[in-house]
Design a protein around this motif. Structure first.
Motif, PDB file in Angstrom:
ATOM      1  N   VAL A   1      -4.137   3.927  -8.896  1.00 35.16           N
ATOM      2  CA  VAL A   1      -4.201   2.619  -7.937  1.00 35.16           C
ATOM      3  C   VAL A   1      -3.598   2.730  -6.621  1.00 35.16           C
ATOM      4  O   VAL A   1      -4.106   2.451  -5.702  1.00 35.16           O
ATOM      5  CB  VAL A   1      -3.689   1.425  -8.911  1.00 35.16           C
ATOM      6  CG1 VAL A   1      -3.510   0.227  -8.171  1.00 35.16           C
ATOM      7  CG2 VAL A   1      -4.632   1.487 -10.279  1.00 35.16           C
ATOM      8  N   PRO A   2      -2.255   3.420  -6.589  1.00 30.67           N
ATOM      9  CA  PRO A   2      -1.553   3.360  -5.259  1.00 30.67           C
ATOM     10  C   PRO A   2      -2.339   4.377  -4.218  1.00 30.67           C
ATOM     11  O   PRO A   2      -2.391   3.804  -2.944  1.00 30.67           O
ATOM     12  CB  PRO A   2      -0.118   3.818  -5.562  1.00 30.67           C
ATOM     13  CG  PRO A   2       0.072   3.676  -7.086  1.00 30.67           C
ATOM     14  CD  PRO A   2      -1.408   3.696  -7.471  1.00 30.67           C
ATOM     15  N   THR A   3      -2.969   5.109  -4.567  1.00 30.26           N
ATOM     16  CA  THR A   3      -3.748   5.941  -3.652  1.00 30.26           C
ATOM     17  C   THR A   3      -5.006   5.372  -3.182  1.00 30.26           C
ATOM     18  O   THR A   3      -5.323   5.423  -2.054  1.00 30.26           O
ATOM     19  CB  THR A   3      -4.059   7.522  -4.232  1.00 30.26           C
ATOM     20  OG1 THR A   3      -4.826   7.142  -5.281  1.00 30.26           O
ATOM     21  CG2 THR A   3      -2.927   8.205  -4.508  1.00 30.26           C
ATOM     22  N   LEU A   4      -5.562   4.455  -4.111  1.00 25.32           N
ATOM     23  CA  LEU A   4      -6.660   3.692  -3.494  1.00 25.32           C
ATOM     24  C   LEU A   4      -6.386   2.758  -2.537  1.00 25.32           C
ATOM     25  O   LEU A   4      -7.234   2.416  -1.553  1.00 25.32           O
ATOM     26  CB  LEU A   4      -7.245   2.829  -4.594  1.00 25.32           C
ATOM     27  CG  LEU A   4      -8.165   3.768  -5.667  1.00 25.32           C
ATOM     28  CD1 LEU A   4      -8.433   2.737  -6.914  1.00 25.32           C
ATOM     29  CD2 LEU A   4      -9.289   4.488  -5.220  1.00 25.32           C
ATOM     30  N   PHE A   5      -5.083   2.190  -2.575  1.00 21.80           N
ATOM     31  CA  PHE A   5      -4.594   1.246  -1.503  1.00 21.80           C
ATOM     32  C   PHE A   5      -3.735   1.789  -0.516  1.00 21.80           C
ATOM     33  O   PHE A   5      -3.117   1.017   0.303  1.00 21.80           O
ATOM     34  CB  PHE A   5      -3.835   0.044  -2.268  1.00 21.80           C
ATOM     35  CG  PHE A   5      -4.749  -0.861  -2.935  1.00 21.80           C
ATOM     36  CD1 PHE A   5      -5.941  -1.530  -2.559  1.00 21.80           C
ATOM     37  CD2 PHE A   5      -4.435  -0.808  -4.368  1.00 21.80           C
ATOM     38  CE1 PHE A   5      -6.736  -2.280  -3.410  1.00 21.80           C
ATOM     39  CE2 PHE A   5      -5.493  -1.591  -5.343  1.00 21.80           C
ATOM     40  CZ  PHE A   5      -6.324  -2.033  -4.909  1.00 21.80           C
ATOM     41  N   ASN A   6      -3.709   3.408  -0.341  1.00 25.44           N
ATOM     42  CA  ASN A   6      -2.900   3.921   0.558  1.00 25.44           C
ATOM     43  C   ASN A   6      -1.603   3.426   0.557  1.00 25.44           C
ATOM     44  O   ASN A   6      -1.056   3.332   1.691  1.00 25.44           O
ATOM     45  CB  ASN A   6      -3.458   3.829   2.124  1.00 25.44           C
ATOM     46  CG  ASN A   6      -4.837   4.444   2.111  1.00 25.44           C
ATOM     47  OD1 ASN A   6      -5.136   5.366   1.641  1.00 25.44           O
ATOM     48  ND2 ASN A   6      -5.684   3.780   3.039  1.00 25.44           N
TER      49      ASN A   6
END
Length: 98
Positions: A25-30
C-alpha cells in the motif's frame, strides 16, 4: 458449536494471511517510511505469516471444517513462508558465502 468456532478461525486465518500484502500500500501512494516503521512492519508480516499458517493448518486438519477459505489461506501462508525463507537464504548467501 465447534464447527462455528472453526469457521471464525478460518476467516481470521484468511485475514491474517492476507495482511502481509498490505505492505504494498505505501508504494502505491509513493509514501516513504522510516527505517523503524519498516522494521516493525517486517516483524508484523513475519508473525502474521506464521500465525496465519498455524491457524490454517488447525482448520485444515479437521475434516468437517475443511473449505476453500481454509485451503486458500494455507496456500497463501505457505507461499509467503517460502518467500521469507528464500529472502533469508539469499541474504545469508550474499553476506557470508561471498
Amino acid at each position: 458449536m465447534d464447527n462455528k468456532r472453526l469457521q471464525k478461525i478460518s476467516v481470521a486465518a484468511l485475514i491474517i494471511s492476507i495482511l502481509p500484502l498490505a505492505a504494498f500500500v505505501p508504494t502505491l501512494f509513493n509514501m516513504v517510511l522510516t527505517d523503524i516503521v519498516r522494521s516493525i512492519w517486517a516483524g508484523v508480516n513475519i508473525f502474521s505469516v506464521f500465525g496465519g499458517l498455524v491457524l490454517s493448518i488447525i482448520c485444515v486438519k479437521n475434516r468437517d471444517s475443511r473449505s476453500m477459505i481454509n485451503i486458500i489461506s494455507t496456500i497463501i501462508s505457505s507461499f509467503l513462508l517460502v518467500l521469507i525463507c528464500g529472502i533469508v537464504f539469499l541474504y545469508l548467501y550474499i553476506n557470508f558465502i561471498k
